[in-house]
Design a protein around this motif. Structure first.
Motif, PDB file in Angstrom:
ATOM      1  N   TYR A  21      34.520  47.581  38.703  1.00 45.21           N
ATOM      2  CA  TYR A  21      34.182  46.157  38.739  1.00 45.21           C
ATOM      3  C   TYR A  21      35.299  45.358  39.409  1.00 45.21           C
ATOM      4  CZ  TYR A  21      33.009  41.446  37.176  1.00 45.21           C
ATOM      5  OH  TYR A  21      32.723  40.104  37.146  1.00 45.21           O
ATOM      6  N   GLU A  22      36.544  45.692  39.048  1.00 41.29           N
ATOM      7  CA  GLU A  22      37.717  44.991  39.604  1.00 41.29           C
ATOM      8  C   GLU A  22      37.815  45.211  41.115  1.00 41.29           C
ATOM      9  OE1 GLU A  22      41.576  43.103  39.882  1.00 41.29           O
ATOM     10  OE2 GLU A  22      39.903  42.924  38.509  1.00 41.29           O
ATOM     11  N   ILE A  23      37.615  46.440  41.570  1.00 42.26           N
ATOM     12  CA  ILE A  23      37.697  46.753  43.004  1.00 42.26           C
ATOM     13  C   ILE A  23      36.622  45.990  43.776  1.00 42.26           C
ATOM     14  CG2 ILE A  23      37.371  48.592  44.716  1.00 42.26           C
ATOM     15  CD1 ILE A  23      38.793  50.479  42.659  1.00 42.26           C
ATOM     16  N   ASN A  24      35.408  45.963  43.228  1.00 43.63           N
ATOM     17  CA  ASN A  24      34.321  45.207  43.868  1.00 43.63           C
ATOM     18  C   ASN A  24      34.629  43.720  43.915  1.00 43.63           C
ATOM     19  OD1 ASN A  24      32.725  47.430  44.416  1.00 43.63           O
ATOM     20  ND2 ASN A  24      31.669  47.342  42.449  1.00 43.63           N
ATOM     21  N   LEU A  25      35.207  43.220  42.827  1.00 47.46           N
ATOM     22  CA  LEU A  25      35.570  41.805  42.760  1.00 47.46           C
ATOM     23  C   LEU A  25      36.626  41.477  43.805  1.00 47.46           C
ATOM     24  CD1 LEU A  25      35.241  39.104  41.175  1.00 47.46           C
ATOM     25  CD2 LEU A  25      37.143  39.860  39.736  1.00 47.46           C
ATOM     26  N   GLY A  84      39.920  45.127  34.101  1.00 49.27           N
ATOM     27  CA  GLY A  84      40.117  45.877  35.339  1.00 49.27           C
ATOM     28  C   GLY A  84      41.445  45.627  36.010  1.00 49.27           C
ATOM     29  N   THR A  85      41.977  44.410  35.840  1.00 53.66           N
ATOM     30  CA  THR A  85      43.268  44.070  36.467  1.00 53.66           C
ATOM     31  C   THR A  85      44.361  45.011  35.975  1.00 53.66           C
ATOM     32  OG1 THR A  85      42.590  41.757  36.363  1.00 53.66           O
ATOM     33  CG2 THR A  85      44.861  42.171  36.949  1.00 53.66           C
ATOM     34  N   TYR A  86      44.399  45.257  34.662  1.00 52.85           N
ATOM     35  CA  TYR A  86      45.427  46.136  34.086  1.00 52.85           C
ATOM     36  C   TYR A  86      45.242  47.576  34.570  1.00 52.85           C
ATOM     37  CZ  TYR A  86      46.595  42.360  30.837  1.00 52.85           C
ATOM     38  OH  TYR A  86      46.996  41.169  30.301  1.00 52.85           O
ATOM     39  N   VAL A  87      44.001  48.032  34.575  1.00 55.71           N
ATOM     40  CA  VAL A  87      43.727  49.412  35.022  1.00 55.71           C
ATOM     41  C   VAL A  87      44.171  49.574  36.478  1.00 55.71           C
ATOM     42  CG1 VAL A  87      41.996  51.230  35.258  1.00 55.71           C
ATOM     43  CG2 VAL A  87      41.720  49.506  33.462  1.00 55.71           C
ATOM     44  N   ARG A  88      43.757  48.618  37.318  1.00 56.75           N
ATOM     45  CA  ARG A  88      44.093  48.701  38.746  1.00 56.75           C
ATOM     46  C   ARG A  88      45.605  48.696  38.971  1.00 56.75           C
ATOM     47  NH1 ARG A  88      45.243  44.783  42.401  1.00 56.75           N
ATOM     48  NH2 ARG A  88      44.459  43.124  41.067  1.00 56.75           N
ATOM     49  N   LYS A  89      46.299  47.795  38.282  1.00 56.28           N
ATOM     50  CA  LYS A  89      47.755  47.694  38.491  1.00 56.28           C
ATOM     51  C   LYS A  89      48.483  48.946  38.008  1.00 56.28           C
ATOM     52  CE  LYS A  89      48.325  42.701  38.726  1.00 56.28           C
ATOM     53  NZ  LYS A  89      48.950  41.496  38.162  1.00 56.28           N
ATOM     54  N   MET A  90      48.022  49.519  36.902  1.00 58.19           N
ATOM     55  CA  MET A  90      48.653  50.753  36.423  1.00 58.19           C
ATOM     56  C   MET A  90      48.449  51.887  37.428  1.00 58.19           C
ATOM     57  SD  MET A  90      50.423  50.492  33.672  1.00 58.19           S
ATOM     58  CE  MET A  90      50.587  52.164  33.036  1.00 58.19           C
ATOM     59  N   ILE A  91      47.229  52.021  37.928  1.00 60.15           N
ATOM     60  CA  ILE A  91      46.937  53.083  38.909  1.00 60.15           C
ATOM     61  C   ILE A  91      47.712  52.842  40.206  1.00 60.15           C
ATOM     62  CG2 ILE A  91      45.119  54.201  40.274  1.00 60.15           C
ATOM     63  CD1 ILE A  91      44.990  54.828  37.238  1.00 60.15           C
ATOM     64  N   GLU A  92      47.735  51.584  40.653  1.00 54.01           N
ATOM     65  CA  GLU A  92      48.482  51.244  41.880  1.00 54.01           C
ATOM     66  C   GLU A  92      49.965  51.557  41.734  1.00 54.01           C
ATOM     67  OE1 GLU A  92      45.766  47.593  43.741  1.00 54.01           O
ATOM     68  OE2 GLU A  92      47.633  47.130  42.702  1.00 54.01           O
ATOM     69  N   ASN A  93      50.486  51.402  40.525  1.00 54.11           N
ATOM     70  CA  ASN A  93      51.917  51.645  40.303  1.00 54.11           C
ATOM     71  C   ASN A  93      52.242  53.097  39.981  1.00 54.11           C
ATOM     72  OD1 ASN A  93      52.436  49.016  40.849  1.00 54.11           O
ATOM     73  ND2 ASN A  93      53.115  48.424  38.826  1.00 54.11           N
ATOM     74  N   GLY A  94      51.216  53.947  40.043  1.00 54.26           N
ATOM     75  CA  GLY A  94      51.497  55.382  39.943  1.00 54.26           C
ATOM     76  C   GLY A  94      50.990  56.091  38.702  1.00 54.26           C
ATOM     77  N   ALA A  95      50.339  55.357  37.783  1.00 55.84           N
ATOM     78  CA  ALA A  95      49.795  56.023  36.589  1.00 55.84           C
ATOM     79  C   ALA A  95      48.677  56.981  36.991  1.00 55.84           C
ATOM     80  CB  ALA A  95      49.272  54.988  35.600  1.00 55.84           C
ATOM     81  N   LYS A  96      48.587  58.098  36.280  1.00 52.67           N
ATOM     82  CA  LYS A  96      47.557  59.096  36.582  1.00 52.67           C
ATOM     83  C   LYS A  96      46.362  58.988  35.635  1.00 52.67           C
ATOM     84  CE  LYS A  96      49.974  61.601  39.675  1.00 52.67           C
ATOM     85  NZ  LYS A  96      51.300  61.028  39.546  1.00 52.67           N
ATOM     86  N   GLY A  97      46.537  58.185  34.570  1.00 47.19           N
ATOM     87  CA  GLY A  97      45.451  58.098  33.605  1.00 47.19           C
ATOM     88  C   GLY A  97      45.458  56.790  32.842  1.00 47.19           C
ATOM     89  N   TYR A  98      44.368  56.549  32.132  1.00 50.59           N
ATOM     90  CA  TYR A  98      44.236  55.321  31.336  1.00 50.59           C
ATOM     91  C   TYR A  98      43.418  55.635  30.087  1.00 50.59           C
ATOM     92  CZ  TYR A  98      44.290  50.220  30.813  1.00 50.59           C
ATOM     93  OH  TYR A  98      44.533  48.932  30.384  1.00 50.59           O
TER      94      TYR A  98
END
Length: 211
Positions: free
Chosen positions: A138-142, A90-104
């Motif tokens: 899961y990451e956001i809840n954590l 989740g850390t990688y997904v969150r950081k990519m989205i936070e940095n502007g990625a539109k997809g994973y």
């Protein structure tokens, strides 16, 4: 007929790049306009050329895809970046989205899923694979549950994890030993631990310093 979607691929494995090229070669709606195996080559491409969608590997040799995503979005806000990774944390997904990625997307994605992701982000929406979406939730809840610490406490915590003593931390941060001791006690209290070993264990177990 509308113009094909211009796709640029960033991945340090040439074999993966060739695999995507082969997969999409008959697609008239997609045009692969370039590829790069390093962040530097990617930056050079965008100086003179453009793309609609970028597949972004997270693990690059000269710069992380997370940082490269941030760099590209700041310079070219209209880019649609899709992370292409083997990581489902989740850390990688969150950081990519936070940095502007539109997809994973995961690197084992099917042709159908790849096309769906490209079309979805090009239309202005986000696209996450079910695994990535689950990991992100899961990451956001954590993150919501984890205690908040101050900037100075985080600096002290990083140095504790690196194995520095109170004296060494005081010297490095130009603060008194008493102040370091006070920060250490606050950390013990906030993270509900009793000693350094438990503190380091909490940090590692919860990836606390990755946030």
């Amino acid at each position: 007929m509308s113009n094909p979607i211009k796709l640029f691929i960033v991945d340090d494995h040439q074999m993966l790049i060739e695999g995507i090229k082969s997969l999409l070669q008959d697609e008239t709606t997609i045009k692969i306009v370039g590829t790069a195996t390093t962040a530097e080559l990617c930056k050079q491409f965008f100086i003179a050329q453009s793309a609609d969608v970028v597949f972004m590997d997270i693990n690059l040799p000269d710069m992380s895809g997370i940082d490269l995503t941030k760099f590209l979005i700041e310079k070219y806000p209209n880019l649609n970046i899709i992370a292409l990774s083997t990581f489902t944390q989740g850390t990688y997904v969150r950081k990519m989205i936070e940095n502007g990625a539109k997809g994973y997307l995961l690197k084992n994605a099917s042709k159908f899923e790849i096309l769906k992701a490209i079309e979805t982000v090009k239309s202005g929406q986000k696209y996450l694979t079910p695994e990535a979406e689950e990991a992100l939730k899961y990451e956001i809840n954590l993150q919501k549950k984890l205690p908040k610490i101050t900037k100075r406490e985080k600096e002290v915590l990083i140095l504790i994890v690196e194995g520095l003593t109170n004296n060494q931390i005081a010297e490095k941060l130009f603060i008194s030993i008493d102040t370091v001791d006070s920060h250490r006690k606050n950390l013990y209290s906030k993270l509900n631990v009793n000693n350094t070993a438990m503190l380091i264990g909490f940090v590692n177990e919860n990836k606390f310093l990755d946030s």
